[in-house]
Design a protein around this motif. Structure first.
Motif, PDB file in Angstrom:
ATOM      1  N   GLY A   1       0.789  -1.244   0.088  1.00  0.00           N
ATOM      2  CA  GLY A   1       0.031   0.096   0.046  1.00  0.00           C
ATOM      3  C   GLY A   1       0.848   1.393   0.043  1.00  0.00           C
ATOM      4  O   GLY A   1       0.380   2.376  -0.902  1.00  0.00           O
ATOM      5  N   LEU A   2       1.893   1.314   0.643  1.00  0.00           N
ATOM      6  CA  LEU A   2       2.935   2.221   0.751  1.00  0.00           C
ATOM      7  C   LEU A   2       3.819   2.204  -0.338  1.00  0.00           C
ATOM      8  O   LEU A   2       4.985   3.217  -0.131  1.00  0.00           O
ATOM      9  CB  LEU A   2       3.530   2.382   2.240  1.00  0.00           C
ATOM     10  N   ARG A   3       4.034   1.274  -1.333  1.00  0.00           N
ATOM     11  CA  ARG A   3       5.141   0.953  -2.143  1.00  0.00           C
ATOM     12  C   ARG A   3       5.402   2.368  -2.893  1.00  0.00           C
ATOM     13  O   ARG A   3       6.494   2.650  -3.255  1.00  0.00           O
ATOM     14  CB  ARG A   3       4.828  -0.097  -3.220  1.00  0.00           C
ATOM     15  N   LYS A   4       4.314   3.215  -3.508  1.00  0.00           N
ATOM     16  CA  LYS A   4       4.555   4.340  -4.200  1.00  0.00           C
ATOM     17  C   LYS A   4       4.422   5.690  -3.128  1.00  0.00           C
ATOM     18  O   LYS A   4       4.325   7.033  -4.006  1.00  0.00           O
ATOM     19  CB  LYS A   4       3.502   4.234  -5.406  1.00  0.00           C
TER      20      LYS A   4
ATOM     21  N   VAL B   1     -11.789  -3.857  -2.632  1.00  0.00           N
ATOM     22  CA  VAL B   1     -10.459  -4.157  -2.649  1.00  0.00           C
ATOM     23  C   VAL B   1     -10.527  -5.148  -3.998  1.00  0.00           C
ATOM     24  O   VAL B   1      -9.544  -5.250  -4.832  1.00  0.00           O
ATOM     25  CB  VAL B   1     -10.204  -4.821  -1.540  1.00  0.00           C
ATOM     26  N   GLU B   2     -11.236  -6.195  -4.120  1.00  0.00           N
ATOM     27  CA  GLU B   2     -11.278  -7.145  -5.199  1.00  0.00           C
ATOM     28  C   GLU B   2     -11.392  -6.503  -6.642  1.00  0.00           C
ATOM     29  O   GLU B   2     -10.627  -6.551  -7.604  1.00  0.00           O
ATOM     30  CB  GLU B   2     -12.465  -8.011  -5.198  1.00  0.00           C
TER      31      GLU B   2
ATOM     32  N   SER C   1      -5.344  -2.603   3.799  1.00  0.00           N
ATOM     33  CA  SER C   1      -4.577  -2.037   4.785  1.00  0.00           C
ATOM     34  C   SER C   1      -5.636  -1.529   5.904  1.00  0.00           C
ATOM     35  O   SER C   1      -5.497  -1.549   7.090  1.00  0.00           O
ATOM     36  CB  SER C   1      -3.477  -1.056   4.657  1.00  0.00           C
ATOM     37  N   LEU C   2      -6.510  -0.551   5.273  1.00  0.00           N
ATOM     38  CA  LEU C   2      -7.605  -0.346   6.440  1.00  0.00           C
ATOM     39  C   LEU C   2      -8.264  -1.184   7.104  1.00  0.00           C
ATOM     40  O   LEU C   2      -8.692  -1.363   8.197  1.00  0.00           O
ATOM     41  CB  LEU C   2      -8.396   0.749   5.707  1.00  0.00           C
TER      42      LEU C   2
ATOM     43  N   ALA D   1      -9.125  -5.004  11.928  1.00  0.00           N
ATOM     44  CA  ALA D   1      -8.836  -6.187  12.150  1.00  0.00           C
ATOM     45  C   ALA D   1      -7.754  -6.128  13.776  1.00  0.00           C
ATOM     46  O   ALA D   1      -8.054  -6.625  14.856  1.00  0.00           O
ATOM     47  CB  ALA D   1      -8.140  -7.238  11.448  1.00  0.00           C
ATOM     48  N   LEU D   2      -6.838  -5.315  13.580  1.00  0.00           N
ATOM     49  CA  LEU D   2      -5.917  -5.328  14.517  1.00  0.00           C
ATOM     50  C   LEU D   2      -6.516  -4.558  15.720  1.00  0.00           C
ATOM     51  O   LEU D   2      -6.267  -4.807  17.002  1.00  0.00           O
ATOM     52  CB  LEU D   2      -4.652  -4.604  14.082  1.00  0.00           C
TER      53      LEU D   2
END
Length: 305
Positions: free
Chosen positions: A52-55, A246-247, A263-264, A269-270
């Motif tokens: 998600g943070l790759r860019k 997401v899909e 990620s949200l 979940a966390l």
């Protein structure tokens, strides 16, 4: 009696060795367990955030500026806000009936409570399509009255309620069965009404299990995919929840946006695990359960007067 139970709860616990295996065996088993958790749990979760943070953070935040993303988040929260209270009422009622009363069909009701655990969510969605779809049993009547269930929000809520309703009931049934009915009977003998008995005796007795069941139910409601996918129709900005969004993003090769929304869901979940841990910690810190106070005649007399 209450003093003895309180003393037993407050007495230091004696820790005894449960196994006689050598230390290296315990270390090997612990390493295998931790390695399994890292490989199949921690690493995938870390990958979600990394992709998600790759860019960069800007691209990550841009994924949430889309109206479709906000619509999916809003629908997910609305669905959970409707499904969880409904399951709360059903779960308490079902657990009360199964644990406190003997009646014909009790075993059948218990089986029905467990049914969503054994039925595939996709099958559950197809059942609602069969009932409420355009060619379903109630489809012509719904169309004649301009009521839309399938491919609309009501169908999503119904599917979510179906797959999540065992969580609260299954958390409360063994708890209520272990507690028995003596405390409720004592309250009734002291003059309590049915509502007072439930509010001041039964509810304090099950509060931790109830909170725990609500947390699990909410987590499943927000993350449900299979049943919702069947009844939603995948209409962007209208019937897409966060898992469906997401899909769609992933199928359209918008990987950064897909992992950002994923990620949200992971953060939710966390957060659920953190709340669950806090509830368990609070339960261990409770010096005297409210149920023990509720059966003391002086305490109950004060409530009833």
């Amino acid at each position: 009696m209450n003093g003895q139970r309180h003393a037993q709860r407050s007495a230091p616990r004696q820790v005894h060795a449960c196994t006689t295996e050598p230390a290296w065996v315990r270390w090997v088993l612990l390493s295998l367990a931790l390695g399994f958790l890292f490989l199949f749990l921690v690493l995938p979760l870390a990958t979600v955030f990394a992709e998600g943070l790759r860019k960069g953070v800007e691209a990550y935040l841009d994924a949430f500026h889309e109206p479709d993303a906000w619509a999916a988040i809003r629908l997910t929260l609305i669905t959970a806000a409707i499904a969880v209270p409904l399951n709360l009422v059903f779960g308490v009622a079902a657990a009360w009936a199964i644990a406190k009363f003997d009646f014909r069909g009790k075993a059948f009701l218990t089986t029905l409570v467990d049914l969503p655990f054994s039925v595939s969510p996709v099958v559950a969605g197809l059942i609602y399509v069969l009932i409420f779809g355009a060619q379903g049993w109630l489809g012509p009547w719904l169309a004649a009255h301009d009521i839309q269930v399938i491919f609309a929000v009501p169908g999503i809520v119904l599917a979510t309620v179906f797959v999540t309703f065992p969580f609260i009931a299954r958390e409360l049934i063994p708890l209520m069965q272990a507690q028995g009915t003596e405390e409720e009977q004592a309250a009734i003998v002291l003059g309590a009404t049915g509502w007072q008995t439930f509010w001041y005796v039964t509810l304090p007795n099950i509060k931790w299990g109830l909170i725990y069941g609500v947390i699990l139910c909410n987590a499943r409601a927000m993350g449900e995919f299979g049943a919702v996918s069947v009844v939603s129709g995948h209409i962007r900005g209208y019937t897409n929840t966060m898992p469906l969004h997401v899909e769609i993003l992933y199928n359209e090769y918008q990987s950064v946006a897909a992992f950002a929304v994923a990620s949200l869901l992971t953060l939710l979940a966390l957060l659920t695990l953190v709340i669950k841990s806090i509830v368990e910690w609070l339960e261990t810190k409770d010096p005297q359960p409210a149920s023990e106070r509720a059966t003391e005649p002086a305490y109950l007399h004060g409530l009833l007067t």
